[in-house]
Motif scaffolding. Structure first.
Motif, short mmCIF file in Angstrom:
data_model
loop_
_atom_site.label_atom_id
_atom_site.label_comp_id
_atom_site.label_asym_id
_atom_site.label_seq_id
_atom_site.Cartn_x
_atom_site.Cartn_y
_atom_site.Cartn_z
N SER A 23 0.81 -1.23 0.00
CA SER A 23 0.00 0.00 0.00
C SER A 23 0.84 1.28 0.00
N LEU A 24 1.82 1.37 0.89
CA LEU A 24 2.65 2.57 0.92
C LEU A 24 3.55 2.66 -0.31
N VAL A 25 3.92 1.52 -0.89
CA VAL A 25 4.70 1.54 -2.13
C VAL A 25 3.88 2.17 -3.24
N ILE A 26 2.62 1.78 -3.35
CA ILE A 26 1.73 2.35 -4.37
C ILE A 26 1.57 3.85 -4.15
N ILE A 27 1.35 4.26 -2.92
CA ILE A 27 1.17 5.68 -2.62
C ILE A 27 2.46 6.44 -2.91
N LYS A 28 3.61 5.87 -2.55
CA LYS A 28 4.90 6.48 -2.85
C LYS A 28 5.08 6.64 -4.35
N GLN A 29 4.71 5.62 -5.11
CA GLN A 29 4.83 5.69 -6.57
C GLN A 29 3.95 6.80 -7.13
N MET A 30 2.78 6.97 -6.58
CA MET A 30 1.89 8.03 -7.04
C MET A 30 2.47 9.40 -6.71
N LEU A 31 2.98 9.54 -5.50
CA LEU A 31 3.52 10.83 -5.05
C LEU A 31 4.80 11.23 -5.76
N THR A 32 5.71 10.30 -5.93
CA THR A 32 7.05 10.67 -6.37
C THR A 32 7.43 10.19 -7.77
N GLU A 33 6.67 9.25 -8.32
CA GLU A 33 7.02 8.70 -9.63
C GLU A 33 5.95 8.93 -10.69
N GLU A 34 4.92 9.69 -10.33
CA GLU A 34 3.83 10.03 -11.24
C GLU A 34 3.11 8.83 -11.83
N LYS A 35 3.01 7.75 -11.05
CA LYS A 35 2.26 6.58 -11.48
C LYS A 35 0.78 6.89 -11.32
N LYS A 36 -0.01 6.54 -12.34
CA LYS A 36 -1.44 6.86 -12.32
C LYS A 36 -2.32 5.73 -12.82
N THR A 37 -1.78 4.88 -13.67
CA THR A 37 -2.59 3.82 -14.28
C THR A 37 -2.10 2.45 -13.82
N PHE A 38 -2.95 1.46 -14.00
CA PHE A 38 -2.59 0.09 -13.66
C PHE A 38 -1.29 -0.30 -14.38
N LYS A 39 -1.21 0.06 -15.64
CA LYS A 39 -0.02 -0.23 -16.44
C LYS A 39 1.22 0.44 -15.86
N ASP A 40 1.09 1.70 -15.42
CA ASP A 40 2.21 2.41 -14.80
C ASP A 40 2.75 1.62 -13.60
N PHE A 41 1.84 1.16 -12.75
CA PHE A 41 2.26 0.40 -11.56
C PHE A 41 2.91 -0.92 -11.95
#
Length: 145
Positions: A23-41
């Motif tokens: 969960s925190l990895v996903i949130i970190k990716q959104m905050l700092t790596e601009e991940k937004k889509t399932f494919k991005d993750f």
């Protein structure tokens, strides 16, 4: 949602929501790596399994840490955005960065040691504010600052 919690302890309850491996990895990716889509993750170096990613995104949405919408140019693709509740985890993520640098480097010699880490160490509050403002600006959430 009551049955999702082990007890009435605030710390244990927070861990019930964000204390899993992803969960925190996903949130970190959104905050700092601009991940937004399932494919991005899915394309990230953390290599989360599709079934786990799907369940974590649903759970984060259920607890209103993220919202799911559609890309304007592609109505088939879901886009995930942090809510204020999700963004409020930024200081915790920054603290984990500092803790990891201070306590895990001896066990993980390849741990990141670049410019961002130096920024965090020199002014944690300024760095945290920068991450939040940058996320909000990049996601059209400026009004919420």
């Amino acid at each position: 949602m009551e049955d999702k919690f082990r007890c009435n302890c605030p710390i244990t309850s927070a861990i019930d929501v964000i204390g899993d491996k992803w969960s925190l990895v996903i949130i970190k990716q959104m905050l700092t790596e601009e991940k937004k889509t399932f494919k991005d993750f899915m394309e990230s170096e953390e290599a989360i399994a599709t079934n786990i990613l799907s369940s974590r995104l649903k759970m984060l949405e259920e607890f209103k840490l993220i919202i799911k919408g559609k890309l304007p140019e592609n109505k088939k693709t879901n886009i995930y955005t942090l809510t204020e509740k999700g963004i409020a985890l930024t200081p915790i993520i920054v603290e984990l960065l500092i803790w990891s640098d201070n306590n895990l480097r001896e066990f993980h010699s390849d741990l990141y040691a670049g410019e961002q880490l130096e920024m965090v160490k020199s002014d944690k509050e300024k760095f945290t504010k920068h991450i939040i403002e940058n996320y909000k600006k990049n996601n059209g959430l400026q009004h919420a600052i």
